[in-house]
Motif scaffolding. Structure first.
Motif, PDB file in Angstrom:
ATOM      1  N   GLU A  83     -17.405 118.541  -5.889  1.00 16.22           N
ATOM      2  CA  GLU A  83     -17.337 118.432  -4.484  1.00 16.22           C
ATOM      3  C   GLU A  83     -16.852 117.371  -3.927  1.00 16.22           C
ATOM      4  O   GLU A  83     -16.574 117.064  -3.389  1.00 16.22           O
ATOM      5  CB  GLU A  83     -17.999 119.669  -3.724  1.00 16.22           C
ATOM      6  N   TYR A  84     -18.842 116.788  -4.034  1.00 17.55           N
ATOM      7  CA  TYR A  84     -18.625 115.324  -3.020  1.00 17.55           C
ATOM      8  C   TYR A  84     -18.091 114.502  -3.632  1.00 17.55           C
ATOM      9  O   TYR A  84     -17.905 113.705  -2.771  1.00 17.55           O
ATOM     10  CB  TYR A  84     -20.264 115.402  -3.346  1.00 17.55           C
ATOM     11  N   SER A  85     -17.810 114.100  -4.742  1.00 15.97           N
ATOM     12  CA  SER A  85     -17.008 113.052  -5.546  1.00 15.97           C
ATOM     13  C   SER A  85     -15.331 112.992  -4.550  1.00 15.97           C
ATOM     14  O   SER A  85     -15.349 112.109  -4.217  1.00 15.97           O
ATOM     15  CB  SER A  85     -16.602 112.958  -6.163  1.00 15.97           C
ATOM     16  N   SER A  86     -15.010 115.076  -4.667  1.00 18.08           N
ATOM     17  CA  SER A  86     -14.348 114.386  -3.816  1.00 18.08           C
ATOM     18  C   SER A  86     -13.922 113.815  -2.202  1.00 18.08           C
ATOM     19  O   SER A  86     -13.023 112.779  -1.824  1.00 18.08           O
ATOM     20  CB  SER A  86     -13.009 115.565  -4.260  1.00 18.08           C
ATOM     21  N   GLU A  87     -14.978 114.527  -1.836  1.00 17.60           N
ATOM     22  CA  GLU A  87     -14.489 114.436  -0.519  1.00 17.60           C
ATOM     23  C   GLU A  87     -15.317 112.938  -0.329  1.00 17.60           C
ATOM     24  O   GLU A  87     -14.336 112.066   1.212  1.00 17.60           O
ATOM     25  CB  GLU A  87     -16.547 114.941   0.278  1.00 17.60           C
ATOM     26  N   VAL A  88     -15.808 112.208  -1.093  1.00 19.63           N
ATOM     27  CA  VAL A  88     -16.508 110.511  -0.556  1.00 19.63           C
ATOM     28  C   VAL A  88     -15.117 109.845  -1.321  1.00 19.63           C
ATOM     29  O   VAL A  88     -14.867 108.829  -0.519  1.00 19.63           O
ATOM     30  CB  VAL A  88     -17.719 110.635  -1.621  1.00 19.63           C
ATOM     31  N   SER A  89     -14.523 110.635  -2.100  1.00 24.26           N
ATOM     32  CA  SER A  89     -13.084 109.239  -2.573  1.00 24.26           C
ATOM     33  C   SER A  89     -12.021 109.503  -1.148  1.00 24.26           C
ATOM     34  O   SER A  89     -11.856 108.536  -0.814  1.00 24.26           O
ATOM     35  CB  SER A  89     -11.741 109.861  -3.844  1.00 24.26           C
ATOM     36  N   SER A 108     -29.211 115.476  -7.987  1.00 24.72           N
ATOM     37  CA  SER A 108     -27.863 115.931  -7.407  1.00 24.72           C
ATOM     38  C   SER A 108     -26.430 115.966  -7.761  1.00 24.72           C
ATOM     39  O   SER A 108     -25.433 116.381  -8.068  1.00 24.72           O
ATOM     40  CB  SER A 108     -28.290 117.571  -6.807  1.00 24.72           C
ATOM     41  N   PHE A 109     -26.628 114.073  -7.774  1.00 27.64           N
ATOM     42  CA  PHE A 109     -25.271 114.044  -7.314  1.00 27.64           C
ATOM     43  C   PHE A 109     -25.444 113.218  -8.540  1.00 27.64           C
ATOM     44  O   PHE A 109     -24.046 112.601  -8.948  1.00 27.64           O
ATOM     45  CB  PHE A 109     -25.361 112.530  -6.695  1.00 27.64           C
ATOM     46  N   MET A 110     -26.180 113.138  -9.862  1.00 20.31           N
ATOM     47  CA  MET A 110     -25.600 112.776 -10.867  1.00 20.31           C
ATOM     48  C   MET A 110     -25.758 113.503 -12.150  1.00 20.31           C
ATOM     49  O   MET A 110     -26.330 114.656 -12.249  1.00 20.31           O
ATOM     50  CB  MET A 110     -26.890 111.882 -11.184  1.00 20.31           C
ATOM     51  N   ASP A 111     -24.787 113.158 -12.661  1.00 19.46           N
ATOM     52  CA  ASP A 111     -24.000 114.013 -14.271  1.00 19.46           C
ATOM     53  C   ASP A 111     -25.363 114.304 -15.162  1.00 19.46           C
ATOM     54  O   ASP A 111     -25.366 115.080 -15.552  1.00 19.46           O
ATOM     55  CB  ASP A 111     -22.651 113.377 -14.280  1.00 19.46           C
ATOM     56  N   LYS A 114     -15.051 108.767 -12.119  1.00 19.46           N
ATOM     57  CA  LYS A 114     -14.026 109.355 -13.165  1.00 19.46           C
ATOM     58  C   LYS A 114     -12.695 109.477 -11.753  1.00 19.46           C
ATOM     59  O   LYS A 114     -11.842 109.329 -11.427  1.00 19.46           O
ATOM     60  CB  LYS A 114     -14.253 110.157 -13.620  1.00 19.46           C
ATOM     61  N   LYS A 115     -13.226 110.520 -10.621  1.00 17.75           N
ATOM     62  CA  LYS A 115     -12.804 110.662  -9.357  1.00 17.75           C
ATOM     63  C   LYS A 115     -12.078 109.650  -8.648  1.00 17.75           C
ATOM     64  O   LYS A 115     -11.257 109.250  -8.220  1.00 17.75           O
ATOM     65  CB  LYS A 115     -13.382 111.729  -8.740  1.00 17.75           C
ATOM     66  N   LEU A 116     -13.381 108.921  -8.155  1.00 13.14           N
ATOM     67  CA  LEU A 116     -12.711 107.326  -7.703  1.00 13.14           C
ATOM     68  C   LEU A 116     -11.567 106.633  -7.859  1.00 13.14           C
ATOM     69  O   LEU A 116     -10.856 105.919  -7.956  1.00 13.14           O
ATOM     70  CB  LEU A 116     -13.656 106.300  -8.231  1.00 13.14           C
ATOM     71  N   VAL A 117     -11.117 106.637  -9.501  1.00 14.03           N
ATOM     72  CA  VAL A 117      -9.960 105.866 -10.544  1.00 14.03           C
ATOM     73  C   VAL A 117      -8.985 106.831 -10.303  1.00 14.03           C
ATOM     74  O   VAL A 117      -7.810 106.064  -9.991  1.00 14.03           O
ATOM     75  CB  VAL A 117     -10.744 105.670 -11.955  1.00 14.03           C
ATOM     76  N   GLU A 118      -8.953 108.148 -10.418  1.00 11.75           N
ATOM     77  CA  GLU A 118      -7.752 109.029  -9.543  1.00 11.75           C
ATOM     78  C   GLU A 118      -7.832 108.465  -8.312  1.00 11.75           C
ATOM     79  O   GLU A 118      -6.333 109.272  -8.288  1.00 11.75           O
ATOM     80  CB  GLU A 118      -8.372 110.334 -10.103  1.00 11.75           C
TER      81      GLU A 118
END
Length: 229
Positions: free
Chosen positions: A218-224, A196-199, A45-49
């Protein structure tokens, strides 16, 4: 999200497509051994956003912690097939992978993957990959002499301190091994584990992080941010 079906040598397989805006960059997403991309819903979801289109092939679950050559080659081949089928010519392409998916992306980006002396896994290089974000990657596949010489893209490597499947030492080795040829950003999160990276982690696993949701966000935002660089 839409689900598409394409074929690999006459065998159909599913591909999840999470679409961003028209003509936006593409993330090739490589899942871990479980094979189901939707277990990483916050990241996708974060990548699409963040204005990416995500192409995420599905795979059969790997039953052994030591994948066979044909299983690894299949994953590499189907990642390339999915990318070819659903990305626009000339699109910027970056990769995100978790666990064995991260390892497969390293091979797609040009590294040689080995299972032992004389046992190189046949994965063709995907020259369109410009950046890689690797989550808890197993790196023993690349310790043959010269195995990483052709890997020339910026890399973010992220691992948890409590990962007992792909311990931080594996990510530290990779970051050190490639640092002379290109940028490697290594991050180790204290208290995080392999899943821990998985929902949605595999059944019967124990989560070591008290603030897992906060970490995933946090990590999803930083990866993006890294992939957009």
């Amino acid at each position: 999200m839409r689900l598409e079906i394409i074929e690999d040598g006459g065998v159909p397989f599913d591909v999840s497509i999470h679409e961003g805006d028209k003509n936006c960059p593409v993330v090739l997403f490589a899942v871990g051994s479980g094979g189901q991309p939707e277990r990483y819903s916050t990241l996708l979801k974060k990548l699409v956003e963040s204005d990416f289109t995500v192409i995420a092939p599905h795979f059969e679950r790997l039953l052994s912690p030591h994948p066979r050559e044909e299983e690894l080659a299949l994953r590499g081949r189907r990642l390339s097939l999915a990318l070819s089928a659903f990305s626009q010519p000339g699109a910027k392409v970056v990769g995100v992978g978790h666990s064995i998916g991260a390892t497969t992306l390293v091979a797609l980006a040009g590294a040689q993957m080995w299972l032992g002396p004389g046992r190189q896994v046949n994965i063709s290089r995907e020259k369109t990959l410009l950046r890689l974000a690797l989550l808890a990657p197993p790196t023993g596949f690349f310790q043959a002499p010269g195995a990483l010489d052709a890997l020339k893209v910026p890399i973010l490597v992220w691992v948890g301190s409590e990962d007992n499947i792909t311990p931080p030492s594996q990510s530290e080795w990779l970051a050190q091994a490639i640092s002379s040829s290109q940028k490697a950003d290594l991050r180790i999160t204290n208290g995080a584990g392999h899943f821990s990276f998985m929902d949605l982690a595999p059944p019967n696993t124990v989560e070591p992080l008290d603030n897992k949701l906060e970490f995933i966000q946090e990590y999803s935002s930083e990866v993006s941010k890294f992939l957009a660089g």
